[in-house]
Design a protein around this motif. Structure first.
Motif, PDB file in Angstrom:
ATOM      1  N   MET A   1      20.069  12.266  68.382  1.00 19.80           N
ATOM      2  CA  MET A   1      21.387  13.057  68.342  1.00 19.80           C
ATOM      3  C   MET A   1      21.194  14.165  67.548  1.00 19.80           C
ATOM      4  SD  MET A   1      25.151  11.748  67.352  1.00 19.80           S
ATOM      5  CE  MET A   1      24.813  11.381  65.732  1.00 19.80           C
ATOM      6  N   ARG A   2      21.476  15.224  68.049  1.00 17.66           N
ATOM      7  CA  ARG A   2      21.471  16.594  67.339  1.00 17.66           C
ATOM      8  C   ARG A   2      22.807  17.085  67.217  1.00 17.66           C
ATOM      9  NH1 ARG A   2      17.374  19.893  65.923  1.00 17.66           N
ATOM     10  NH2 ARG A   2      17.979  21.915  65.588  1.00 17.66           N
ATOM     11  N   PHE A   3      23.179  17.145  65.808  1.00 16.46           N
ATOM     12  CA  PHE A   3      24.440  17.548  65.484  1.00 16.46           C
ATOM     13  C   PHE A   3      24.722  18.933  65.771  1.00 16.46           C
ATOM     14  CE2 PHE A   3      23.533  13.963  62.270  1.00 16.46           C
ATOM     15  CZ  PHE A   3      24.480  13.161  62.415  1.00 16.46           C
ATOM     16  N   LYS A   4      26.080  19.264  66.213  1.00 17.01           N
ATOM     17  CA  LYS A   4      26.524  20.575  66.612  1.00 17.01           C
ATOM     18  C   LYS A   4      27.348  20.783  65.428  1.00 17.01           C
ATOM     19  CE  LYS A   4      25.405  20.284  71.377  1.00 17.01           C
ATOM     20  NZ  LYS A   4      26.052  20.422  72.755  1.00 17.01           N
ATOM     21  N   HIS A   5      28.334  19.768  64.780  1.00 12.62           N
ATOM     22  CA  HIS A   5      29.279  20.010  63.975  1.00 12.62           C
ATOM     23  C   HIS A   5      28.880  19.369  62.717  1.00 12.62           C
ATOM     24  CE1 HIS A   5      31.507  21.673  67.298  1.00 12.62           C
ATOM     25  NE2 HIS A   5      32.046  22.362  66.674  1.00 12.62           N
ATOM     26  N   CYS A   6      29.401  19.796  61.673  1.00 12.78           N
ATOM     27  CA  CYS A   6      29.089  18.755  60.334  1.00 12.78           C
ATOM     28  C   CYS A   6      29.876  17.483  60.302  1.00 12.78           C
ATOM     29  CB  CYS A   6      29.546  19.754  59.143  1.00 12.78           C
ATOM     30  SG  CYS A   6      29.518  18.740  57.481  1.00 12.78           S
ATOM     31  N   PRO A   7      29.275  16.343  60.341  1.00  9.89           N
ATOM     32  CA  PRO A   7      29.924  15.244  60.093  1.00  9.89           C
ATOM     33  C   PRO A   7      30.859  14.926  58.957  1.00  9.89           C
ATOM     34  CG  PRO A   7      27.620  15.010  60.485  1.00  9.89           C
ATOM     35  CD  PRO A   7      27.867  16.268  60.255  1.00  9.89           C
ATOM     36  N   ASP A   8      30.620  15.844  57.782  1.00  8.64           N
ATOM     37  CA  ASP A   8      31.551  15.684  56.677  1.00  8.64           C
ATOM     38  C   ASP A   8      32.782  16.562  56.718  1.00  8.64           C
ATOM     39  OD1 ASP A   8      29.760  13.883  55.438  1.00  8.64           O
ATOM     40  OD2 ASP A   8      28.820  15.255  53.965  1.00  8.64           O
ATOM     41  N   CYS A   9      32.639  17.769  57.069  1.00  8.58           N
ATOM     42  CA  CYS A   9      33.635  18.763  57.141  1.00  8.58           C
ATOM     43  C   CYS A   9      34.011  19.186  58.612  1.00  8.58           C
ATOM     44  CB  CYS A   9      33.485  19.922  56.122  1.00  8.58           C
ATOM     45  SG  CYS A   9      32.188  21.240  56.836  1.00  8.58           S
ATOM     46  N   GLY A  10      33.295  19.186  59.423  1.00 11.18           N
ATOM     47  CA  GLY A  10      33.693  19.377  60.864  1.00 11.18           C
ATOM     48  C   GLY A  10      33.308  20.665  61.139  1.00 11.18           C
ATOM     49  N   ALA A  11      32.698  21.585  60.479  1.00  5.49           N
ATOM     50  CA  ALA A  11      32.397  23.129  60.587  1.00  5.49           C
ATOM     51  C   ALA A  11      31.259  23.064  61.425  1.00  5.49           C
ATOM     52  CB  ALA A  11      32.085  23.752  59.518  1.00  5.49           C
ATOM     53  N   PRO A  12      31.192  24.249  62.461  1.00  8.89           N
ATOM     54  CA  PRO A  12      30.036  24.254  63.416  1.00  8.89           C
ATOM     55  C   PRO A  12      28.961  24.627  62.430  1.00  8.89           C
ATOM     56  CG  PRO A  12      31.896  25.628  63.923  1.00  8.89           C
ATOM     57  CD  PRO A  12      32.379  25.133  62.580  1.00  8.89           C
ATOM     58  N   LEU A  13      27.767  24.000  63.047  1.00 12.94           N
ATOM     59  CA  LEU A  13      26.498  24.081  61.945  1.00 12.94           C
ATOM     60  C   LEU A  13      25.713  25.410  62.677  1.00 12.94           C
ATOM     61  CD1 LEU A  13      25.529  20.239  62.234  1.00 12.94           C
ATOM     62  CD2 LEU A  13      26.713  21.528  60.478  1.00 12.94           C
ATOM     63  N   SER A  14      25.101  25.855  61.557  1.00 16.25           N
ATOM     64  CA  SER A  14      24.203  27.006  61.994  1.00 16.25           C
ATOM     65  C   SER A  14      22.578  26.379  61.936  1.00 16.25           C
ATOM     66  CB  SER A  14      24.295  28.118  60.872  1.00 16.25           C
ATOM     67  OG  SER A  14      23.849  27.552  59.520  1.00 16.25           O
ATOM     68  N   SER A  15      21.732  27.230  61.938  1.00 17.80           N
ATOM     69  CA  SER A  15      20.384  26.874  62.026  1.00 17.80           C
ATOM     70  C   SER A  15      19.712  27.547  60.858  1.00 17.80           C
ATOM     71  CB  SER A  15      19.716  27.235  63.396  1.00 17.80           C
ATOM     72  OG  SER A  15      18.327  26.736  63.498  1.00 17.80           O
ATOM     73  N   ARG A  16      18.865  26.559  60.067  1.00 20.82           N
ATOM     74  CA  ARG A  16      17.999  27.064  58.926  1.00 20.82           C
ATOM     75  C   ARG A  16      16.561  26.437  58.926  1.00 20.82           C
ATOM     76  NH1 ARG A  16      20.688  27.033  53.199  1.00 20.82           N
ATOM     77  NH2 ARG A  16      21.646  28.794  54.097  1.00 20.82           N
TER      78      ARG A  16
END
Length: 169
Positions: A1-16
């Protein structure tokens, strides 16, 4: 499973990029990575002191091929604990000796399978769970032809068992 939103705060994730890992999902608000996740399972070839292999018929998996014992790891369990638990739950058999047999990526289901060869106690009675339609003992040379075809984890473990010389090691 690839996360699109942070499981902790719900913010959209960026890429690093993190070291050698390229394009890791990253939460800018929490300041942490969210690496891809996948289920981890065990698959075990149970055999007795006579060298017979236990095959399961589980129609919800296949009505054509026989199966080895398998199951999902639970949080807090080691792979070895999961193998012992699953063999007991599905067959009623107790494990005497557990030998690691490799790890296998099961692409169709996107899961990691940890394989074992498991010598079971001959004194235990076979008692199948409700997820098992039938169970029977087979010569290893026969078992390899009853499980899913070459390339499957079941076939790989049956072939490994045949080549290993177990249970005489």
């Amino acid at each position: 499973m690839r996360f699109k939103h942070c499981p902790d705060c719900g913010a959209p994730l960026s890429s690093r990029d993190l070291g050698d890992d390229i394009g890791v999902p990253w939460c800018d608000q929490c300041g942490k990575p969210w690496f891809d996740m996948f289920p981890t399972c065990i698959i075990a070839l149970a055999y007795n002191s006579a060298g017979k292999v236990l095959l399961l018929r589980q129609n919800y998996i296949s009505e054509v091929y026989r199966n080895l014992v398998s199951g999902y790891m639970q949080p807090g369990e080691s792979a070895e604990q999961t193998a012992v638990r699953e063999i007991l739950e599905e067959t009623g058999l107790e494990v005497e000796k557990l030998t690691p047999a490799g790890t296998y990526w099961f692409a169709r289901k996107g899961m990691l399978m940890i394989g074992f060869l498991a010598l079971v106690n001959d004194g235990c009675s076979l008692k199948t769970s409700s997820e098992v339609d039938a169970a029977s003992w087979h010569d290893a040379s026969e078992a390899v032809n009853l499980v899913h075809p070459a390339g499957s984890v079941s076939h790989t473990l049956c072939s490994l068992f045949l080549q290993s010389g177990l249970p005489h090691l």
